[in-house]
Design a protein around this motif. Structure first.
Motif, PDB file in Angstrom:
ATOM      1  N   ARG A   1       0.833  -1.194   0.000  1.00 47.85           N
ATOM      2  CA  ARG A   1       0.000   0.000   0.000  1.00 47.85           C
ATOM      3  C   ARG A   1       0.870   1.248   0.000  1.00 47.85           C
ATOM      4  O   ARG A   1       1.943   1.278   0.598  1.00 47.85           O
ATOM      5  CB  ARG A   1      -0.933   0.022   1.206  1.00 47.85           C
TER       6      ARG A   1
ATOM      7  N   ARG B   1       1.440  -3.296   7.774  1.00 43.54           N
ATOM      8  CA  ARG B   1       1.002  -3.446   6.399  1.00 43.54           C
ATOM      9  C   ARG B   1       0.357  -2.177   5.851  1.00 43.54           C
ATOM     10  O   ARG B   1       0.313  -1.990   4.635  1.00 43.54           O
ATOM     11  CB  ARG B   1      -0.008  -4.603   6.302  1.00 43.54           C
ATOM     12  N   ARG B   2      -0.148  -1.346   6.736  1.00 43.63           N
ATOM     13  CA  ARG B   2      -0.909  -0.171   6.309  1.00 43.63           C
ATOM     14  C   ARG B   2      -0.209   1.105   6.771  1.00 43.63           C
ATOM     15  O   ARG B   2       0.182   1.219   7.939  1.00 43.63           O
ATOM     16  CB  ARG B   2      -2.319  -0.208   6.900  1.00 43.63           C
TER      17      ARG B   2
END
Length: 235
Positions: A106, A139-140
């Motif tokens: 991302r 992850r974000r």
């Protein structure tokens, strides 16, 4: 969510009452920002995380001779307020090496970058911190910057203007000033980086894997306690 809750628990009692918070600088968010393309300046390194470093840059020193540079306009021109300590980044640490430039699924959005620009007043810096460090932690990007904001909001900032006027100021005095206004923070948890001319450039708070303050190693500790120090007030 469990990870963020654990960080909140670790940092919830960090700062003393608000009367001890004395960073009297202001910020006005830019209405719009654009994110630059970030290119890795080193190899991908995926290693287990053993702790963290919260790096805090002293903005008046950084902005010397940068007031007219477009890429630093938000932080240095004065159009968006005046900054004291700002968040350089939250960096994961490893044993013998640190993780960096981990593959990210991302990308950070302009809206998320803007949300953090009173803490980290540079779109390039925000984008770079996610790409180089944050992607190795979460992850974000939203999670990485939420963790960074939790730390930033929990940390009390001493009165650097008054500290800068102290006769015989030393790196040790700067460490002690941070420790005095933050519960659980001891001078040995605080790294002080001075530039070659002895001016304060950066403060580094050393944290363990649970985001609790821990002793800094020699590299992160920086200047020794008795080293003479100066703090530029941006005047």
């Amino acid at each position: 969510m469990k990870r963020v809750a654990a960080i909140l628990a670790a940092l919830g009692a960090f700062a003393l009452p608000a009367s001890a918070i004395a960073q009297s600088y202001q910020c006005r968010l830019p209405e719009r920002i654009s994110l630059p393309r970030i290119t890795a300046d080193g190899p991908v390194r995926v290693v287990p995380i053993t702790g963290y470093t919260a790096a805090l840059s002293w903005s008046p020193e950084f902005c010397k001779d940068r007031e007219m540079q477009p890429r630093h306009a938000v932080q240095c021109s004065g159009s968006n307020g005046r900054f004291g300590l700002v968040m350089h980044g939250l960096w994961p640490q490893g044993r013998g090496a640190w993780p960096q430039w981990c593959p990210a699924r991302r990308s950070i959005t302009p809206a998320e970058a803007r949300r953090n620009m009173c803490m980290m007043p540079s779109a390039r810096l925000v984008a770079r911190q996610w790409a180089k460090h944050g992607a190795c932690m979460t992850r974000r990007p939203e999670t990485y910057f939420r963790i960074s904001r939790i730390f930033w909001n929990a940390l009390a900032k001493p009165d650097f203007d008054r500290l800068s006027r102290q006769d015989g100021l030393t790196a040790g005095a700067i460490r002690s000033a941070l420790a005095e206004v933050n519960n659980g923070l001891e001078p040995q948890h605080v790294g002080v980086k001075l530039n070659r001319r002895g001016w304060l450039q950066e403060i580094r708070i050393c944290l363990d894997r649970r985001f609790r303050p821990t002793d800094c190693d020699r590299q992160r500790l920086g200047a020794r306690d008795r080293t003479q120090a100066k703090i530029w007030r941006g005047l």
